[in-house]
Design a protein around this motif. Sequence first.
Motif, mmCIF file in Angstrom:
data_model
loop_
_atom_site.group_PDB
_atom_site.id
_atom_site.type_symbol
_atom_site.label_atom_id
_atom_site.label_comp_id
_atom_site.label_asym_id
_atom_site.label_seq_id
_atom_site.Cartn_x
_atom_site.Cartn_y
_atom_site.Cartn_z
ATOM 1 N N UNK A 117 0.711 -1.567 0.076
ATOM 2 C CA UNK A 117 0.037 -0.117 -0.016
ATOM 3 C C UNK A 117 0.372 1.403 -0.263
ATOM 4 N N UNK A 118 0.714 2.311 -0.866
ATOM 5 C CA UNK A 118 0.953 3.219 -0.904
ATOM 6 C C UNK A 118 1.217 3.948 0.164
ATOM 7 N N UNK A 119 2.417 4.867 0.688
ATOM 8 C CA UNK A 119 2.499 5.668 2.223
ATOM 9 C C UNK A 119 2.237 7.021 1.638
ATOM 10 N N UNK A 120 3.207 7.303 0.557
ATOM 11 C CA UNK A 120 3.271 8.414 -0.038
ATOM 12 C C UNK A 120 3.165 8.682 -1.013
ATOM 13 N N UNK A 121 1.703 9.181 -1.411
ATOM 14 C CA UNK A 121 1.455 10.049 -3.094
ATOM 15 C C UNK A 121 1.571 10.913 -3.408
ATOM 16 N N UNK A 122 2.186 11.596 -3.959
ATOM 17 C CA UNK A 122 1.996 13.013 -4.413
ATOM 18 C C UNK A 122 1.114 13.551 -5.205
ATOM 19 N N UNK A 123 0.515 14.565 -4.862
ATOM 20 C CA UNK A 123 -0.434 15.203 -5.708
ATOM 21 C C UNK A 123 -0.070 15.929 -7.081
ATOM 22 N N UNK A 124 0.935 16.480 -7.705
ATOM 23 C CA UNK A 124 1.679 16.492 -8.473
ATOM 24 C C UNK A 124 3.062 15.717 -8.314
ATOM 25 N N UNK A 125 3.106 15.124 -9.758
ATOM 26 C CA UNK A 125 4.837 13.553 -9.842
ATOM 27 C C UNK A 125 5.623 15.040 -9.919
ATOM 28 N N UNK A 127 5.771 18.445 -9.997
ATOM 29 C CA UNK A 127 6.346 19.550 -8.568
ATOM 30 C C UNK A 127 5.779 18.740 -7.070
ATOM 31 N N UNK A 128 6.491 18.304 -6.321
ATOM 32 C CA UNK A 128 6.671 17.794 -5.273
ATOM 33 C C UNK A 128 5.979 18.783 -3.768
ATOM 34 N N UNK A 129 7.274 19.574 -3.952
ATOM 35 C CA UNK A 129 6.673 20.401 -3.389
ATOM 36 C C UNK A 129 6.669 22.137 -3.895
ATOM 37 N N UNK A 130 6.164 23.166 -3.749
ATOM 38 C CA UNK A 130 6.622 24.775 -4.487
ATOM 39 C C UNK A 130 7.436 25.304 -4.053
ATOM 40 N N UNK A 143 10.786 10.533 -8.849
ATOM 41 C CA UNK A 143 11.226 9.866 -9.977
ATOM 42 C C UNK A 143 10.443 7.832 -9.502
ATOM 43 N N UNK A 144 9.791 8.212 -8.272
ATOM 44 C CA UNK A 144 9.453 6.511 -8.350
ATOM 45 C C UNK A 144 10.181 5.589 -7.158
ATOM 46 N N UNK A 145 9.263 4.777 -6.847
ATOM 47 C CA UNK A 145 9.645 3.561 -5.364
ATOM 48 C C UNK A 145 9.621 3.115 -6.032
#
Length: 186
Positions: A117-125, A127-130, A143-145
């Motif tokens: 199960x994913x524990x971190x799901x980026x809203x936008x691959x 732009x992870x942070x602004x 860049x994946x897991x």
Amino acid sequence: MKKTLSALAGSVLIAGALAVVPASTASATPAPYCGITWGSLNKSQMQMTTASVVNVRSGRHNCFDRLVVDVAGPVTGYYAEYVDTVRHDGSGHPVPLRGGAYLQFIVQAPAYDQHGNQTYRPANNRELVNVNGYQTFRQVAWAGTFEGQTTFGVGVRARLPFRVFTLDGPGDYHSRVVIDVAHYWH
């Protein structure tokens, strides 16, 4: 005797003149920017974990920009290096990034739990942070897991000194992997 006094007087004059001349006429090496002595070569700490990546965040500091990867579990290992192209874990496809240089930042913890199960799901691959308005960061991308590790692409203004380290907490079951990239060399 007269020759000895002349020689002695000449030595005193030369010694006096040397005392006035600065010890070095070469320009002094400037002090490191903000005392930073990190360098830009790869950094690593090899340590596997069963903990998972749960969050990514960033911050601006006076001397550097910071990226923090939160891990639900004990502190973990990492690998970071400047590369020509950041590649997506598993597929090897290029990860497009903005900036004059690219850091591939690998955290030795998956972004999924022991059940897949994913524990971190980026809203936008892409732009992870602004990082708008940051002095050094230009983009932080997913860049994946894959196979127990998670990879991030960090686009920066130029190849600049960086450091990577781990921190325990907050709490007994959390840790952080931190990468700081300096604003300047000197």
